[in-house]
Enzyme design. Structure first.
Site, PDB file in Angstrom:
ATOM      1  N   LYS A 120       0.818  -1.214   0.000  1.00  0.00           N
ATOM      2  CA  LYS A 120       0.000   0.000   0.000  1.00  0.00           C
ATOM      3  C   LYS A 120       0.849   1.260   0.000  1.00  0.00           C
ATOM      4  O   LYS A 120       0.457   2.269  -0.581  1.00  0.00           O
ATOM      5  CB  LYS A 120      -0.931   0.016   1.215  1.00  0.00           C
ATOM      6  CG  LYS A 120      -2.131  -0.913   1.087  1.00  0.00           C
ATOM      7  CD  LYS A 120      -3.192  -0.516   2.102  1.00  0.00           C
ATOM      8  CE  LYS A 120      -4.360  -1.486   2.104  1.00  0.00           C
ATOM      9  NZ  LYS A 120      -5.336  -1.148   3.155  1.00  0.00           N
ATOM     10  N   LYS A 169      -7.446 -10.223  -8.392  1.00  0.00           N
ATOM     11  CA  LYS A 169      -8.601 -10.199  -7.505  1.00  0.00           C
ATOM     12  C   LYS A 169      -9.641  -9.188  -7.982  1.00  0.00           C
ATOM     13  O   LYS A 169      -9.274  -8.137  -8.497  1.00  0.00           O
ATOM     14  CB  LYS A 169      -8.148  -9.785  -6.098  1.00  0.00           C
ATOM     15  CG  LYS A 169      -8.266 -10.901  -5.070  1.00  0.00           C
ATOM     16  CD  LYS A 169      -7.805 -10.434  -3.714  1.00  0.00           C
ATOM     17  CE  LYS A 169      -8.988 -10.149  -2.805  1.00  0.00           C
ATOM     18  NZ  LYS A 169      -8.587  -9.996  -1.403  1.00  0.00           N
ATOM     19  N   LYS A 191     -12.359  -2.943  -6.217  1.00  0.00           N
ATOM     20  CA  LYS A 191     -13.094  -1.704  -6.464  1.00  0.00           C
ATOM     21  C   LYS A 191     -12.243  -0.706  -7.221  1.00  0.00           C
ATOM     22  O   LYS A 191     -12.763   0.256  -7.787  1.00  0.00           O
ATOM     23  CB  LYS A 191     -13.576  -1.099  -5.151  1.00  0.00           C
ATOM     24  CG  LYS A 191     -12.455  -0.603  -4.264  1.00  0.00           C
ATOM     25  CD  LYS A 191     -12.920   0.557  -3.407  1.00  0.00           C
ATOM     26  CE  LYS A 191     -11.711   1.346  -2.950  1.00  0.00           C
ATOM     27  NZ  LYS A 191     -11.934   2.767  -2.845  1.00  0.00           N
TER      28      LYS A 191
END
Ligand code: TRP
Length: 348
Positions: free
Chosen positions: A117, A209, A212
């Site tokens: 991240k 995966k 969003k």
């Protein structure tokens, strides 16, 4: 049998999709039959990324209500279980501080999610993003939860929670005993392994995966999609030219086929092998028609209820307030114990 306590959290980051539903929420619903469950909308975690990513105050409120609505619409009973948002119970932040002083820099430096991240510009990541796993440990242990339904990507964080619990129990062993608790004040929380399609992949690329943040909306089925959108996305989903295999090992090296069969299995509550027994040898066009019918039948009522709840923010916020009240009672007891164990003088 003693009732075990389940805790899990979902971030209010917007755009809930089939991956969130099948990977997490469906299991939350199942667990309420056998466990006392606490389900938390983790708004404190949401703000660890830059403001443009979490969207700012209005978005955060909207997304917090949206996750809550998804919990309720999916069938989690807010009366018998606890549904609340993290920031309403001060104990999450309080226990995080104590755990910050238990956890070691070396432990956090190993967290792969932080590395992903934070990316290259690590100097510019928030301290909160670095501390994310400690807050997660506090979430779980504030309720002394024993079981945590999480996806594969959260296993490392859960291990860290166990390390923190264990070190706290060891470091304060004498004080824990003199305060009249048994030597495992904090239980070592275990992951709950979940059903068939825990990992729902992108409809455009079976190796990624469902997410969003994928730029293509065709890569995912949003919980806000209507029947037409669901049908279109499934019909356009990437496949390969072969017909479906009749056994599970035939799905190896066919990630897109594997994903669609997994979604079918999860939505119908059947094992993949069972689905393949029915559809083995079929072309994708026929299989996809069946999947469209199934997806629309299963998701239609869910998304309709979420839409209805979006029109009733007062009710949704009432659920959160009531949940926070009940979560707060458990949390306050833990915070009292921890203060006594650590040696903080409490207001009498
Ligand atoms: N980190 C989890 C996720 O992104 C969310 C989360 C926060 C959580 N606190 C938790 C999950 C406690 C389980 C238990 O999926």
């Amino acid at each position: 049998m003693t009732i075990q306590r389940v805790f899990s959290g979902v971030q209010p980051t917007g755009n809930l999709h089939l991956g969130n539903y099948l990977g997490a929420i469906v299991n939350f619903v199942k667990l309420q039959a056998t466990h006392n469950c606490i389900y938390c909308v983790v708004d404190l975690h949401a703000i660890t990324v830059p403001i443009p990513v979490w969207g700012g105050p209005d978005e955060l409120r909207r997304n917090t209500r949206e996750v809550t609505a998804a919990f309720i619409a999916a069938g989690i009973d807010p009366k018998t279980q606890v549904i609340f948002n993290q920031s309403q119970v001060a104990g999450h932040a309080e226990l995080t501080w104590v755990f910050n002083c238990v956890a070691r820099l070396g432990w956090l430096n190993r967290m792969t999610q932080f590395k992903e991240k934070a990316g290259k510009d690590r100097e510019n990541a928030s301290i909160g993003l670095y501390d994310y796993p400690v807050l997660m440990a506090a979430d779980i242990l504030l309720y002394r939860a024993t079981h945590v339904p999480v996806g594969e990507d959260q296993k490392q964080h859960l291990e860290l929670s166990r390390d923190i619990a264990q070190k706290f129990n060891n470091d304060f062993a004498a004080s824990i005993a003199s305060n009249g608790h048994n030597d495992k004040y904090f239980p070592l929380p275990e992951p709950v392994i979940t059903g068939p399609a825990t990992r729902v992949m992108s409809l455009r690329d079976g190796a990624k995966k469902m997410s969003k943040s994928d730029p293509s909306d065709y890569s995912r089925i949003n919980l806000s999609d209507d029947a037409d959108a669901i049908a279109q996305k499934i019909r356009k989903a990437k496949t390969d030219p072969e017909p479906l295999p009749s056994e599970e090992k035939g799905l190896e090296a066919r990630p897109e086929a594997d994903n669609l069969v997994g979604i079918f299995a999860a939505l119908s509550g059947r094992p993949k092998a069972d689905v393949l027994r029915e559809f083995g040898g079929a072309q994708f066009s026929g299989f996809k028609s069946n999947l469209v019918d199934l997806a629309v039948a299963k998701l239609g009522p869910l998304t309709a209820e979420m839409k209805r709840l979006a029109q009733d923010p007062g009710y949704v916020e009432q659920v959160l307030a009531d949940g926070a009240e009940r979560a707060g009672t458990i949390a306050e007891q833990t915070i009292r114990d921890v203060k006594d164990i650590v040696g903080f003088i409490r207001k009498q």
